[in-house]
Design an enzyme around this catalytic site. Sequence first.
Site, mmCIF file in Angstrom:
data_model
loop_
_atom_site.group_PDB
_atom_site.id
_atom_site.type_symbol
_atom_site.label_atom_id
_atom_site.label_comp_id
_atom_site.label_asym_id
_atom_site.label_seq_id
_atom_site.Cartn_x
_atom_site.Cartn_y
_atom_site.Cartn_z
ATOM 1 N N SER A 194 -28.073 -6.447 10.983
ATOM 2 C CA SER A 194 -28.092 -5.940 12.363
ATOM 3 C C SER A 194 -26.681 -5.959 12.928
ATOM 4 O O SER A 194 -25.857 -6.796 12.543
ATOM 5 C CB SER A 194 -28.986 -6.834 13.226
ATOM 6 O OG SER A 194 -28.812 -6.527 14.599
ATOM 7 N N TYR A 203 -31.027 -15.206 15.851
ATOM 8 C CA TYR A 203 -31.208 -13.914 15.153
ATOM 9 C C TYR A 203 -29.859 -13.436 14.609
ATOM 10 O O TYR A 203 -29.770 -12.998 13.458
ATOM 11 C CB TYR A 203 -31.812 -12.904 16.132
ATOM 12 C CG TYR A 203 -32.042 -11.513 15.571
ATOM 13 C CD1 TYR A 203 -33.071 -11.255 14.664
ATOM 14 C CD2 TYR A 203 -31.237 -10.440 15.965
ATOM 15 C CE1 TYR A 203 -33.287 -9.974 14.163
ATOM 16 C CE2 TYR A 203 -31.447 -9.159 15.479
ATOM 17 C CZ TYR A 203 -32.478 -8.930 14.581
ATOM 18 O OH TYR A 203 -32.690 -7.653 14.087
HETATM 19 P P1 NAD Z 1 -40.988 -3.775 13.486
HETATM 20 O O1 NAD Z 1 -41.464 -4.946 14.274
HETATM 21 O O2 NAD Z 1 -41.473 -2.414 13.833
HETATM 22 O O3 NAD Z 1 -41.221 -4.010 11.942
HETATM 23 C C1 NAD Z 1 -41.065 -5.275 11.342
HETATM 24 C C2 NAD Z 1 -42.156 -5.425 10.307
HETATM 25 O O4 NAD Z 1 -41.955 -6.672 9.611
HETATM 26 C C3 NAD Z 1 -43.564 -5.474 10.905
HETATM 27 O O5 NAD Z 1 -44.387 -4.543 10.234
HETATM 28 C C4 NAD Z 1 -44.009 -6.910 10.678
HETATM 29 O O6 NAD Z 1 -45.413 -7.055 10.470
HETATM 30 C C5 NAD Z 1 -43.232 -7.245 9.409
HETATM 31 N N1 NAD Z 1 -43.101 -8.686 9.194
HETATM 32 C C6 NAD Z 1 -42.823 -9.650 10.110
HETATM 33 N N2 NAD Z 1 -42.833 -10.861 9.519
HETATM 34 C C7 NAD Z 1 -43.099 -10.646 8.204
HETATM 35 C C8 NAD Z 1 -43.247 -11.494 7.085
HETATM 36 N N3 NAD Z 1 -43.109 -12.834 7.201
HETATM 37 N N4 NAD Z 1 -43.527 -10.949 5.882
HETATM 38 C C9 NAD Z 1 -43.667 -9.605 5.759
HETATM 39 N N5 NAD Z 1 -43.556 -8.738 6.781
HETATM 40 C C10 NAD Z 1 -43.278 -9.264 7.986
HETATM 41 O O7 NAD Z 1 -39.384 -3.840 13.617
HETATM 42 P P2 NAD Z 1 -38.211 -2.849 13.164
HETATM 43 O O8 NAD Z 1 -37.393 -2.634 14.370
HETATM 44 O O9 NAD Z 1 -38.713 -1.702 12.377
HETATM 45 O O10 NAD Z 1 -37.367 -3.851 12.245
HETATM 46 C C11 NAD Z 1 -37.165 -3.681 10.865
HETATM 47 C C12 NAD Z 1 -35.916 -4.440 10.458
HETATM 48 O O11 NAD Z 1 -34.777 -3.881 11.119
HETATM 49 C C13 NAD Z 1 -35.933 -5.908 10.848
HETATM 50 O O12 NAD Z 1 -35.333 -6.679 9.816
HETATM 51 C C14 NAD Z 1 -35.078 -5.951 12.087
HETATM 52 O O13 NAD Z 1 -34.509 -7.229 12.307
HETATM 53 C C15 NAD Z 1 -34.047 -4.912 11.739
HETATM 54 N N6 NAD Z 1 -33.326 -4.364 12.887
HETATM 55 C C16 NAD Z 1 -33.977 -3.715 13.879
HETATM 56 C C17 NAD Z 1 -33.261 -3.209 14.958
HETATM 57 C C18 NAD Z 1 -33.921 -2.497 16.110
HETATM 58 O O14 NAD Z 1 -33.251 -2.260 17.114
HETATM 59 N N7 NAD Z 1 -35.179 -2.121 16.012
HETATM 60 C C19 NAD Z 1 -31.871 -3.383 15.004
HETATM 61 C C20 NAD Z 1 -31.232 -4.045 13.968
HETATM 62 C C21 NAD Z 1 -31.967 -4.530 12.906
#
Ligand code: NAD
Length: 249
Positions: free
Chosen positions: A140, A155
């Site tokens: 991130s 985080y």
């Molecule tokens: P999201 O909440 O839509 O998806 C995250 C998924 O991870 C969910 O389906 C959840 O059920 C699953 N999950 C959570 N704990 C888990 C576990 N212990 N085992 C297996 N699956 C698990 O979020 P997103 O925004 O699509 O995030 C995806 C990735 O991108 C994450 O690693 C997040 O930190 C990263 N990210 C997101 C953003 C943003 O702005 N959305 C920015 C930077 C990084």
Amino acid sequence: MLLNDRVCVITGAASARGIGKATARLFASHGARVAVLDLDAGQAEAAARDIGPGHIGLACNVTDRAACSTAAEEIIGRLGRIDVLVNNAGITQPLKIMEIGPENYDAVTDVNLRGTLYMSQAVIPAMRGQGSGAIVCMSSVSAQRGGGIFGGPHYSAAKGGVLGLAKAMARELGPDGVRVNSVTPGLIQTDITGGKLTPELKVEIAKGIPLGRLGVADDVANACLFLASDLSTYITGAVIDVNGGMLIH
Ligand code: NAD
């Protein structure tokens, strides 16, 4: 078709508006057979069905080392091999430094960092055996600039750890033909913020982004496709920013 017949594993890929699901859909459209992993078996299976025939959905909590190994074995049993892993599963919490309790630290570090380690360990033997593989780790912008917009310091720390882990894996696994790279998204409109970002706040945030908008899941999926495919065969240990210019460094 950049991933014809490649078997691609994506963790946390069941969330409807998430980066993982968008990546799964994009990979499938490029000929991949995708294994969608997530906490709930029904949701993982539904997501796999949703992206088309020939894909599979499995329950796998990435914080559980045995569950990661079992999932990898099942994928190899059903799809024959593992070519790509996207360590996408993640959670965040909007806490200030003094609000972070042991349970917050454990939860955020376990899913983001420990999960990346465990799932990678689960697929590395198969990739080493084949002499090829690509692992993409989801970090991130929060790791790079000390806080994104939403996640707390724990985080940032966990995502910073992901960068170090990915670079170290890249160094160790390069001789085996396995590439490891990271993606650092900025603010992407998914459900990870649990609806806590108001429309007014989004407008305010967009003002500080040179490309003038928040990201969408497909923006990140496209970077994952590049890193998973043969377009990036001489790239390992790299970090690709997908942040609209929010952080230029
Ligand atoms: P999201 O909440 O839509 O998806 C995250 C998924 O991870 C969910 O389906 C959840 O059920 C699953 N999950 C959570 N704990 C888990 C576990 N212990 N085992 C297996 N699956 C698990 O979020 P997103 O925004 O699509 O995030 C995806 C990735 O991108 C994450 O690693 C997040 O930190 C990263 N990210 C997101 C953003 C943003 O702005 N959305 C920015 C930077 C990084």
